[in-house]
Design a protein around this motif. Structure first.
Motif, short mmCIF file in Angstrom:
data_model
loop_
_atom_site.label_atom_id
_atom_site.label_comp_id
_atom_site.label_asym_id
_atom_site.label_seq_id
_atom_site.Cartn_x
_atom_site.Cartn_y
_atom_site.Cartn_z
N ASN A 40 0.79 -1.22 0.00
CA ASN A 40 0.00 0.00 0.00
C ASN A 40 0.83 1.28 0.00
O ASN A 40 0.47 2.25 -0.62
CB ASN A 40 -0.91 0.02 1.23
N ARG A 41 1.88 1.26 0.72
CA ARG A 41 2.64 2.49 0.81
C ARG A 41 3.66 2.60 -0.33
O ARG A 41 4.45 3.49 -0.37
CB ARG A 41 3.34 2.61 2.17
N TYR A 42 3.62 1.65 -1.24
CA TYR A 42 4.67 1.61 -2.24
C TYR A 42 4.30 2.36 -3.51
O TYR A 42 3.29 2.08 -4.15
CB TYR A 42 4.99 0.14 -2.58
N THR A 43 5.08 3.35 -3.87
CA THR A 43 5.00 3.92 -5.21
C THR A 43 6.42 3.90 -5.76
O THR A 43 7.38 3.90 -5.00
CB THR A 43 4.52 5.38 -5.20
N PRO A 44 6.54 3.86 -7.09
CA PRO A 44 7.89 3.74 -7.64
C PRO A 44 8.75 4.95 -7.29
O PRO A 44 8.23 6.01 -6.94
CB PRO A 44 7.65 3.67 -9.15
N ARG A 45 10.06 4.74 -7.40
CA ARG A 45 11.00 5.85 -7.17
C ARG A 45 10.74 6.96 -8.16
O ARG A 45 10.25 6.75 -9.26
CB ARG A 45 12.43 5.36 -7.36
N ASN A 46 11.07 8.17 -7.74
CA ASN A 46 10.94 9.35 -8.60
C ASN A 46 9.48 9.70 -8.92
O ASN A 46 9.17 10.28 -9.94
CB ASN A 46 11.74 9.16 -9.90
N THR A 47 8.58 9.23 -8.04
CA THR A 47 7.18 9.62 -8.22
C THR A 47 6.66 10.08 -6.86
O THR A 47 7.30 9.81 -5.84
CB THR A 47 6.30 8.43 -8.65
N CYS A 48 5.53 10.77 -6.86
CA CYS A 48 4.91 11.08 -5.57
C CYS A 48 3.44 11.46 -5.79
O CYS A 48 2.97 11.55 -6.92
CB CYS A 48 5.66 12.20 -4.86
N LEU A 49 2.73 11.62 -4.70
CA LEU A 49 1.34 12.05 -4.77
C LEU A 49 1.25 13.46 -4.23
O LEU A 49 1.79 13.75 -3.16
CB LEU A 49 0.47 11.12 -3.93
N ILE A 50 0.55 14.33 -4.99
CA ILE A 50 0.32 15.68 -4.49
C ILE A 50 -1.12 15.71 -3.97
O ILE A 50 -2.06 15.54 -4.75
CB ILE A 50 0.51 16.71 -5.62
N LYS A 51 -1.21 15.83 -2.68
CA LYS A 51 -2.56 15.71 -2.09
C LYS A 51 -3.20 17.09 -1.93
O LYS A 51 -2.58 18.02 -1.39
CB LYS A 51 -2.48 15.01 -0.73
N PHE A 52 -4.44 17.20 -2.42
CA PHE A 52 -5.19 18.45 -2.30
C PHE A 52 -6.18 18.35 -1.16
O PHE A 52 -6.58 17.25 -0.78
CB PHE A 52 -5.92 18.75 -3.61
N VAL A 53 -6.56 19.54 -0.65
CA VAL A 53 -7.46 19.49 0.51
C VAL A 53 -8.82 18.92 0.16
O VAL A 53 -9.45 18.25 0.96
CB VAL A 53 -7.63 20.87 1.18
N ASP A 54 -9.28 19.19 -1.06
CA ASP A 54 -10.58 18.63 -1.45
C ASP A 54 -10.63 18.42 -2.95
O ASP A 54 -9.71 18.77 -3.67
CB ASP A 54 -11.72 19.55 -0.99
N GLU A 55 -11.71 17.86 -3.37
CA GLU A 55 -11.85 17.49 -4.77
C GLU A 55 -11.82 18.71 -5.68
O GLU A 55 -11.22 18.70 -6.75
CB GLU A 55 -13.14 16.71 -4.98
N SER A 56 -12.45 19.81 -5.24
CA SER A 56 -12.51 20.98 -6.12
C SER A 56 -11.12 21.57 -6.32
O SER A 56 -10.78 22.02 -7.41
CB SER A 56 -13.49 22.01 -5.58
N SER A 57 -10.33 21.56 -5.26
CA SER A 57 -8.96 22.03 -5.41
C SER A 57 -8.23 21.21 -6.47
O SER A 57 -7.54 21.74 -7.33
CB SER A 57 -8.20 21.92 -4.08
#
Lengths: 1161, 216
Positions: B131-148
C-alpha cells in the motif's frame, strides 16, 4: 573417543590428495606437451637442409699446415675474418701451426635428443663439427693455443661454406653470421639462418629454404674427446700463463677458460649419457620438456651467468641432473628417481632435489657420465663454495657456468615450485609452467637499479675501471664484463648482507653476434665495453631491508681479520657502537628516508667507493612510488621509512587508554568487548594517523562495542537502535563526568547501513589528538535483519540482503578482518604501504568511493598470500605492480579469488626442508601451520559457492568480484554492491596501466600517467571547489613544503565548539553520495574520496564524473516506474534530459560547482 | 537552426500523463561550452490518482519526476502560479510518499517488528507494505478537497494547451530550485544536540513500551 590427528594421518591424507593431483597434473601435462610439439613437417624441412649442409662440409677442401703469417695472408684476400679471441696471436711469437681437416659431424643438443619444443621466437639446432685429433698438440690447451687453432678452423670453414653456398645459389637466402656459443666469448660459432622467401618474385624461394620453421643452425667446432688431459683443466688449475717478474707469484686458477675448453670436447659424451638414460626411462623426454618450460618461464638459460644473467642452467643441465638422479644422487648413492616414474614424478623429483639439497656450500653431487652399474652418483657432504655437479669421467663440473647468485635464484625458485607442487588444495599448474615470471623485471624483482658510467667524468671513470682489470683479473675472468659483473655482485652482496635474499646483475645490451667479416662483436657501450649499462636486480628481505645498522664483527683491542676487512670495505662509513647488551661492535649506521629504501643509500655509497665516483646508480621510480604515498605531518616524517608503523602505533596507544576507561565504567549492562575495526588499526588507512588532523576522512577510527548478553533488547530495529544510543549516552555521561577535562565526545547519525536511519555513533576525541567512533552491536541485530528479509515482499528482498551484508561486514566480520589483516601486516612488511598506494591509485581514478575498504584490502593481499609463481613483494613498487598485473589478468567472471589468509609459507617450506630420503618429518608446529591453512574441502566449498553464484549470474552482472577466505566463504561480503561499470573499469585501467609501463617503462611520465584519471572516458564531468582547503588539516605534508608553514595550518587541538570541526570536513562527499541516491537508476557518479590528496595543491578541488547507465543512453518507452529525469520525444518515447540533470546538479551543489564538461553522449 | 527551434513539445503521453514543462533558471556554472541550450526545461508528468480503497490517497495527483529537492511549500507555490494564470485557486495539503533519495524505500521498522509479523497474516503483511509503495521518482500531491484538485488539474491542462499552441513563445513558469548551501552538506558531520537526542530517545522508548504493552 576424541581422535587426535597425527603426523601420520596428515601424511596419508596428503599422499592421497597428491596422487589425485598427480593424475590431474598428468592430463594437464599431456595437453601442454601436445601444444608445444614441433611440427613434423618443419623437422623434415630442416633435415633436408641439414643433409645438404653435411655434404657441403664434406666437400670443403682440406688444407696444409700453415703459419700464422700464411693464415693472415689467406684471410686478407677473403671476405671472412678469423674470429680470434682476445688476446689475438702475434706472428712473431706464434710458433704453432694452423690447419683444416674434415671434421666428424654430429647433431647434439635437444634436437638430437628429439626433446625440443616449439618456441615462438624460433630455436636453434646445434651441429657439432669435431676437429681431428691430428691438428693438436698435447699442450695446446695452454695460453689460448687450441682456441686460436679453432678460430682459424672456423674461419676457413666459413670461407669455403660461403663459396659453396654461392655455387649452389643458396647464398641469396642463407645468412652466415658469427656468434658466441652460450654467450661464451671463448667459443665463436657459425650461425646459419634463412631469409624470408618472397613467393611473388620467386626470390629466396628454394626447397632448402627453412625460414618457415624458425630454426637456425649453430655450427659448433669441438675439440676431440680426451685430446687434452682433463686433470690439467680442473677448475683449480691455471692454464693461462702470465709473465711476471716475480717468480713467487702463484698464478690464479682459470676456471672459465678451463671449462670452455674441456666442455667443448665432451659434447658427445653427454649426448650419449642422456640418450642412454632416455632409452631406459619412458618419461624422460616429457620431463625434460617440463624442465625446459619451467626454466624458461623463470629466465634461466644455458648461457654463462658470469657475464651477468640467470644462466648456467638450461635444459641440458636439467636433463643431466635428472639422469644423474636416476642413477643415484642420495647420500648413500641411493636412487632419487626411478626409471618407471611419470614425467610429473621425475620433474618433481628434480625440483625437490634442487630445492632441498645444497650443491654449493654444504655439498656437491658426483656422477660418472660413462657409467657402468657399479658407479652410482652420490651426494657428498662437502661443498666447494661454488655450485657443483661433478662428472668424475670427464672432470667437468656441469654447473661451471653458474655463479653462486644464479644458483641461489635457482634454488629459491625450486623451493617455491616445490611448495606449489605439494599444494594439494589449489591448482598450481599454470603458475608452474605457463606464467612468464621473468617477463617484466620490476615484477620479478623487488628493486631494480640501473648502473651507468657517468658521461661527464667519462674518461677518468672508465680508465679507473679498465685500470683495475689487470692481467691476473683477465686470466681469471676472461673479459672485463665478467669481471665487472662479478665485482658488483660481490660488493653489493657483502654490503647488503641479509637485507636481500637474491641478487642478479645483468649487463644490458651485450652483443654476441657479429658479421663474418669481423673479428668480434661491436662493443655496445663506451670505452669498448660490451654493454650499455648494468642492471642490478634484487629480491629484498622485508624484515631486514630497512634496518639502520649494518653490524660488523665485535670490537677487540687486537683487531681481528674480519674487523680489518670490515673497516677496509666500509672505509669512512665504519664506526664503533655500543649496543644494549653492552657489546661494542664495528658497524655502519644508515638513515631511513620516506622516499628511498636504505638499500639505495648503501648501494650508492658502496659502488662509488669501490668503483668510482663516476658510477651513477639510478633509482628514479622507487623514489617516485614512495613519494606517491602521502607524507604525514609528523616529526621527522621525511626520514621515516615506509615500513615504519609508529604513527599507527601511537593511535593504538591512545585507543588502549580510552579502552581501559570505558571498560571500568559502571553501566546498566557491563561492557563485554570493545573491538577496534578501523583501517588504521590494521595499518591500511591511506593517510597515516596524525593527531588533530580531522579533515582526513579516516580520522574517526571505528570501534564496535558489545555489552553482556541481555534479553531486554527491543524486538524492533529502530527501538533497538534507540536503546543502543541510550547506552552510548550513558557512556558519554560518565566520560564527561569523570574524564571531561581530557576527553571530548559527541554523537552523529550514521548512514552506513541502508534503510537503518536510526543508528547513532558516539565519537570520542582523545587528549592525544585521535578520534574514535563507537557503534554498538547486540545479539539481537542479526535476528532482526534476517527477520526483515523474511518479512519483505519479493522485490525488495535483494535490497535487504544487501543491507544484511552491510551490517554483517560493518559489525560482525570487521573485527575478524581487522585482526587478520593486522597480523598479516606484521609478516608481510610491505603490505601496508602497498595497500595504501593501491587505495591512492583507486582514488586517483575516482573508484575508491564505490568500493569498501575491506574489499580493496583483500584484493591487495593477493600478491602477498597467493604470490605464486612470484615471490612475496619486497618493495612498494613491486607489490603495486604485481597488484596491477593481477587485476589486469583477473577474469572475475570465471575465476573466484580465494585467499588463504595465513602467514608466509616460508616457515612451512623450512619444515618441509628435510633431506632426501629422510621420510615425512612433520613436527607439531608444521601440523599446526597446515591446519591453519585452507583445507581441500573448505576450498572446494568456496569453489562451489562461486559456481552457484555464477549459475544465477553467469556474466557477473550483479556481483563481479568473488573474494573468499576462511573469514568469508560466501565470497560476496564486501563486493555485493560494486557497480558493474566500476568493476570493469578497474580491470580496464589495470590493463592499460600494465601495457603502458611494459611499452614505455617506468619513469616520471608513465608513473604520473598511472595516477592521472581519464575523465574523458565519462559522459559528464563536473568540477568542484570547496571554500576551505583540507590538505594541511588532513595532516599531509608536501615533500617540498616547509614544514613549519604546513604545521601552522594543521590544528593543534580540537575546537572548543565541536560543531566547528565540520567546517574542516569534506562537503563534496555528501553531495556525491546524495546524487548517487537520487539518480540511482540512471547515472553513476564518482568523485575523489580523499580531496586532501587528490584535490589539487591545497586539497580544495574535487571532480564528479557521471556515467550514464546503458539503458538511459537510448530512447526509452515511457513508464510510470522509469525512475529517471526524462524528456518526451513523442507520446510514447522519452530520453534522458541531460540539461535538466545539469541544472539539478548545479542547483544542488550550488556554491561548490565550478563547471560542467561533456565528453561522450 | 536557432536554439529555441529545438523546443519540441509533447503534451500528453499515450498513457494519459500530462507533460508539464518548466523553464530552468540560469546558473553561473552552466555555460554554453558544456553544450547546453539557452532554454532548458524540466518535465513533470502528471495524472489524476485513483485509489478508492485508501482514504488518505483521495484527491491526489500522481506526479513523476519532480525536480530535485521539491518540497510541499514550493510545490504549492508553483501550482498556485499555474492556477493564478487561470484565475483560480487550489489548496495543496502535502506531498505523499515523496522520498526522492530512497531513504525510506524500505521500512525496516515494520519489517522487523514482531508485533506486526506475529499478528498479521503474511497476506496482510504484504498488502500493508504494498500500500505504501510507489515507484521511485514519483509522488502524490494531495489536495485538501476534490474541487482544489479539479481546479489545479484543469489549470495545468490549460497551461499545457497554451504551450502546445505558442511553443517557445509561451509564458513558461520558471522553476526555482531549492539550493542547499555548503552548510547543508557539512551539517552531516555536525554533532547532534545531546538534549534533543535524549528527549527523542525517551519519547521513542515510551511509545515503544506502550505499543508493547498494548500488544500484550
Amino acid at each position: 573417543m576424541k581422535h587426535n590427528t597425527t603426523a601420520q594421518d596428515i601424511h596419508i591424507a596428503r599422499e592421497t590428495a597428491e596422487l589425485f593431483k598427480s593424475n590431474i597434473f598428468k592430463l594437464q601435462i599431456d595437453e601442454l606437451l601436445e601444444q608445444v610439439q614441433i611440427k613434423h613437417t618443419h623437422i623434415l624441412k630442416v633435415e633436408k637442409f641439414l643433409h645438404k649442409l653435411y655434404d657441403m662440409i664434406q666437400s670443403v677442401p682440406e688444407w696444409q699446415e700453415q703459419t700464422l703469417g700464411n693464415v693472415e695472408q689467406f684471410f686478407k684476400e677473403s671476405f671472412v675474418s678469423v674470429p680470434f679471441v682476445d688476446p689475438k696471436p702475434i706472428s712473431a711469437s706464434t710458433k704453432y701451426k694452423f690447419n683444416f681437416k674434415t671434421p666428424s659431424v654430429t647433431l647434439i643438443g635437444s634436437f638430437a635428443l628429439k626433446a625440443g619444443i616449439y618456441q615462438p621466437e624460433g630455436s636453434s639446432i646445434d651441429v657439432l663439427l669435431t676437429m681431428p685429433e691430428e691438428l693438436f698438440d698435447r699442450k695446446d690447451f695452454l695460453n689460448f693455443r687450441c682456441l686460436h687453432k679453432r678460430s682459424v678452423y672456423l674461419a676457413y670453414l666459413t670461407h669455403h661454406l660461403s663459396e659453396l653456398l654461392k655455387s649452389e645459389n643458396m647464398d641469396s637466402f642463407i645468412k652466415l653470421e658469427y656468434s658466441q656459443f652460450n654467450d661464451d666469448v671463448l667459443l665463436p660459432i657459425l650461425k646459419l639462418s634463412c631469409k624470408k622467401p618472397d613467393q611473388g618474385s620467386k626470390r629466396n624461394v628454394s626447397e632448402y629454404n627453412f625460414y618457415k620453421t624458425k630454426f637456425s643452425i649453430n655450427l659448433v667446432i669441438g675439440f676431440p674427446y680426451k685430446a687434452f688431459d682433463p686433470k690439467k683443466l680442473l677448475p683449480s688449475k691455471n692454464c693461462v700463463r702470465v709473465a711476471t717478474s716475480d717468480e713467487n707469484v702463484v698464478l690464479p686458477p682459470t676456471p672459465l677458460y678451463n671449462f670452455s675448453i674441456l666442455s667443448n670436447s665432451t659434447h658427445e659424451v653427454f649426448l650419449k649419457y642422456l640418450y642412454k638414460t632416455k632409452k631406459q626411462t619412458d618419461s624422460f623426454k616429457e620431463a625434460t620438456i617440463l624442465g625446459r618450460l619451467w626454466l624458461q618461464q623463470r629466465g634461466f638459460s644455458p648461457k654463462i651467468s658470469q657475464s651477468g644473467s640467470l644462466g648456467g642452467f638450461g635444459t641440458f643441465e636439467f636433463s643431466i641432473l635428472m639422469a644423474v638422479l636416476l642413477n643415484g644422487g642420495g647420500e648413500n648413492a641411493n636412487k632419487i628417481l626411478l626409471h618407471g616414474f611419470s614425467s610429473y614424478q621425475l620433474f618433481k623429483g628434480v625440483i625437490q632435489y634442487l630445492a632441498t639439497m645444497d650443491l654449493c656450500d654444504g655439498g656437491n653431487l658426483q656422477f660418472h657420465s660413462e657409467n657402468d652399474s657399479a658407479s652410482a652418483s652420490k651426494y657428498i657432504n662437502e661443498g666447494f663454495k661454488t655450485p657443483t655437479i661433478f662428472d668424475k669421467t670427464t672432470k667437468i663440473n656441469i654447473l661451471s657456468k653458474m655463479t653462486i647468485s644464479s644458483y641461489q635464484v635457482l634454488k629459491k625458485y625450486a623451493q617455491e615450485t616445490l611448495l606449489m607442487l605439494t599444494n594439494v588444495v589449489q591448482d598450481q599448474f599454470a603458475n608452474i609452467f605457463l606464467t612468464d615470471v621473468g617477463k617484466f623485471d620490476n615484477i620479478k624483482y623487488d628493486l631494480c637499479y640501473n648502473i651507468s658510467i657517468s658521461k661527464t667524468s667519462n674518461s677518468s671513470t672508465l680508465s679507473h675501471l679498465l685500470g683495475s682489470f689487470g692481467a691476473m683479473e683477465r686470466v681469471k675472468f676472461v673479459t672485463i664484463e665478467n669481471y665487472l659483473a662479478h665485482k658488483i655482485t660481490t660488493v653489493a652482496k657483502f654490503a647488503l648482507g641479509d637485507r636481500i635474499r637474491l641478487i642478479e646483475v645483468e649487463l644490458v645490451g651485450q652483443n654476441h653476434r657479429f658479421p663474418i667479416n669481423k673479428r668480434k662483436p661491436h662493443p655496445a657501450g663506451q670505452g669498448n665495453l660490451n654493454f650499455e649499462f648494468i642492471k642490478l636486480k634484487l629480491i629484498t628481505n622485508g624484515s631486514e631491508s630497512e634496518k639502520i645498522v649494518t653490524k660488523g664483527p665485535i670490537f677487540s683491542e687486537d683487531p681481528s681479520q674480519e674487523a680489518v676487512a670490515f673497516k677496509n670495505f666500509w672505509g669512512a662509513k665504519a664506526s664503533l657502537r655500543r649496543f644494549k647488551d653492552g657489546s661494542i661492535t664495528h658497524c655502519c649506521i644508515w638513515s631511513t628516508s620516506a622516499n628511498q629504501p636504505v638499500i639505495t643509500s648503501i648501494l650508492d655509497f658502496i659502488l662509488k667507493s669501490h668503483f668510482s665516483d663516476g658510477i651513477h646508480i639510478s633509482d628514479n621510480f622507487t623514489k617516485l612510488f614512495h613519494e606517491l604515498l602521502p607524507l604525514p605531518n609528523l616529526p621527522a616524517s621525511s626520514n621515516t621509512s615506509v615500513l615504519n608503523l609508529s604513527s599507527f602505533y601511537n593511535l593504538k596507544k591512545s585507543f588502549d587508554l580510552l579502552y581501559k576507561i570505558i571498560f571500568k565504567m559502571k553501566l546498566p549492562l557491563s561492557v563485554r568487548s570493545i573491538q577496534p575495526v578501523g583501517s588504521a588499526f590494521r595499518y591500511t588507512s591511506l593517510c597515516q594517523p596524525v593527531p588533530f588532523a580531522y579533515s582526513d576522512p579516516d580520522f574517526f577510527q571505528e570501534v564496535v562495542l558489545e555489552f553482556e548478553t541481555s534479553q531486554k533488547w527491543p524486538d524492533e530495529i529502530f527501538s533497538l537502535e534507540k536503546s543502543k544510543t541510550a547506552f552510548l549516552l550513558k557512556i558519554q555521561e560518565q566520560l564527561e563526568a569523570e574524564n571531561g577535562d581530557r576527553y571530548r565526545s559527541f554523537f552523529t547519525r550514521d548512514e552506513s547501513i541502508p534503510y537503518n536511519t536510526e543508528i547513532m555513533t558516539l565519537q570520542i576525541l582523545t587528549p592525544e589528538g585521535y578520534g574514535f567512533k563507537f557503534r554498538v552491536l547486540t545479539e539481537r541485530d542479526e535476528i532482526l535483519y534476517l527477520r526483515a528479509i523474511s518479512n519483505a515482499r519479493a522485490e525488495v528482498k535483494s535490497s535487504l540482503e544487501n543491507t544484511f551484508l552491510k551490517f554483517n561486514a560493518k559489525y560482525q566480520a570487521s573485527p575478524r578482518h581487522t585482526r587478520t589483516i593486522e597480523n598479516l601486516s606484521h609478516t608481510f612488511e610491505f603490505y601496508s604501504p602497498v595497500v595504501r598506494l593501491f587505495k591512492k591509485w583507486l582514488d586517483s581514478h575516482l573508484l575508491l568511493g564505490h568500493l569498501s575498504e575491506e574489499l580493496v584490502e583483500l584484493i591487495a593481499m593477493k600478491p602477498f598470500v597467493e604470490h605464486a609463481p612470484f615471490l612475496v613483494p619486497g618493495s612498494v613498487e613491486n607489490g603495486f605492480l604485481k597488484l596491477l598485473r593481477f587485476l589486469s589478468q583477473w577474469n572475475w567472471r570465471e575465476d573466484p579469488l580465494i585467499l588463504d589468509l595465513t602467514k608466509s609459507d616460508e616457515e612451512l617450506s623450512n619444515s618441509l626442508d628435510t633431506s632426501i630420503g629422510a621420510g615425512p618429518g612433520f613436527d607439531s608446529k608444521t601440523i599446526k601451520k597446515l591446519s591453519e591453512r585452507l583445507t581441500l574441502s573448505q576450498y572446494k566449498g568456496i569453489q562451489s559457492n562461486f559456481h552457484n553464484l555464477r549459475k544465477s549470474d553467469p556474466n557477473g552482472l550483479t556481483i563481479q568480484f568473488f573474494i573468499a577466505s576462511k573469514n568469508d566463504p560466501s565470497g560476496i561480503l564486501y563486493s555485493s554492491d560494486v557497480p558493474l561499470p566500476i568493476a570493469t573499469r578497474i580491470t580496464a585501467l589495470a590493463k592499460v596501466a600494465l601495457n603502458l609501463i611494459q611499452i614505455h617503462g617506468l619513469n616520471k611520465q608513465t608513473i604520473d600517467l598511472l595516477f592521472t584519471p581519464a575523465v574523458k572516458d565519462y559522459d559528464y564531468v563536473i568540477q568542484l571547489q570547496t571554500p576551505t582547503p583540507l590538505k594541511s588539516s588532513s595532516g599531509i605534508l608536501e615533500i617540498t613544503e616547509f614544514k613549519n608553514l604546513a604545521s601552522s595550518k594543521l590544528p593543534s587541538s580540537f575546537p572548543s565548539d565541536l560543531s566547528k570541526m565540520s567546517e574542516l570536513m569534506d562537503p563534496t562527499y555528501h553531495l556525491v553520495k546524495y546524487l548517487n541516491m537520487k539518480y540511482k537508476n540512471s547515472v553513476i557518479f564518482s568523485s575523489h574520496k580523499y580531496i586532501c590528496l587528490n584535490g589539487g595543491p591545497d586539497g580544495n578541488k574535487n571532480v564528479i564524473t557521471a556515467l550514464v547507465k546503458p539503458m538511459f543512453k537510448k530512447d526509452m518507452k515511457f513508464r510510470v516506474n522509469i525512475d529517471g529525469n526524462v524528456a518526451p520525444i513523442d507520446a510514447e518515447m522519452v530520453k534522458l534530459n541531460r540539461d535538466s540533470i545539469f541544472h539539478e546538479i548545479a542547483s544542488f551543489g550550488n556554491d561548490m560547482i565550478v563547471s560542467f564538461e561533456t565528453y561522450l553522449n | 537552426m536557432s536554439e529555441s527551434a529545438k523546443f519540441h513539445y509533447v503534451k500528453t503521453m499515450k498513457s494519459g500523463f500530462l507533460v508539464v514543462p518548466f523553464k530552468l533558471p540560469k546558473h553561473r556554472a552552466l555555460k554554453k561550452d558544456a553544450g547546453l541550450n539557452n532554454n532548458s526545461f524540466h518535465y513533470v508528468y502528471i495524472k489524476k490518482h485513483v485509489n478508492k480503497d485508501n482514504e488518505e490517497e483521495k484527491n491526489c495527483l500522481f506526479a513523476i519526476n519532480l525536480p530535485i529537492l521539491s518540497n510541499t511549500e514550493f510545490i504549492k507555490k508553483v501550482f498556485n502560479d499555474i492556477c493564478s494564470k487561470n484565475d483560480t485557486i487550489a489548496y495543496i495539503e502535502k506531498l505523499l510518499q515523496y522520498d526522492e533519495f530512497g531513504l525510506e524505500e524500505i521500512d525496516l521498522s515494520s519489517l522487523t517488528s514482531d508485533l506486526m509479523s506475529n499478528k498479521s497474516s503474511e497476506d496482510e503483511q504484504a498488502k500493508m507494505n504494498e500500500n505504501r509503495y510507489t515507484p521511485r521518482n514519483t509522488c502524490l500531491i494531495k489536495f485538501v478537497d476534490e474541487s482544489s484538485l479539479e481546479n489545479c488539474y484543469s489549470s495545468i491542462k490549460k497551461y499545457c494547451d497554451l504551450i502546445q499552441k505558442k511553443k517557445e513563445k509561451a509564458n513558461f513558469i520558471e522553476w526555482e530550485y531549492v539550493s542547499p548551501s555548503i552548510t547543508t552538506f557539512i551539517n552531516f558531520y555536525k554533532p547532534i544536540d545531546i538534549d534533543y537526542l535524549k528527549e527523542d530517545i525517551s519519547l521513542h522508548m515510551k511509545i515503544f513500551e506502550e505499543r508493547e504493552n498494548t500488544a500484550r
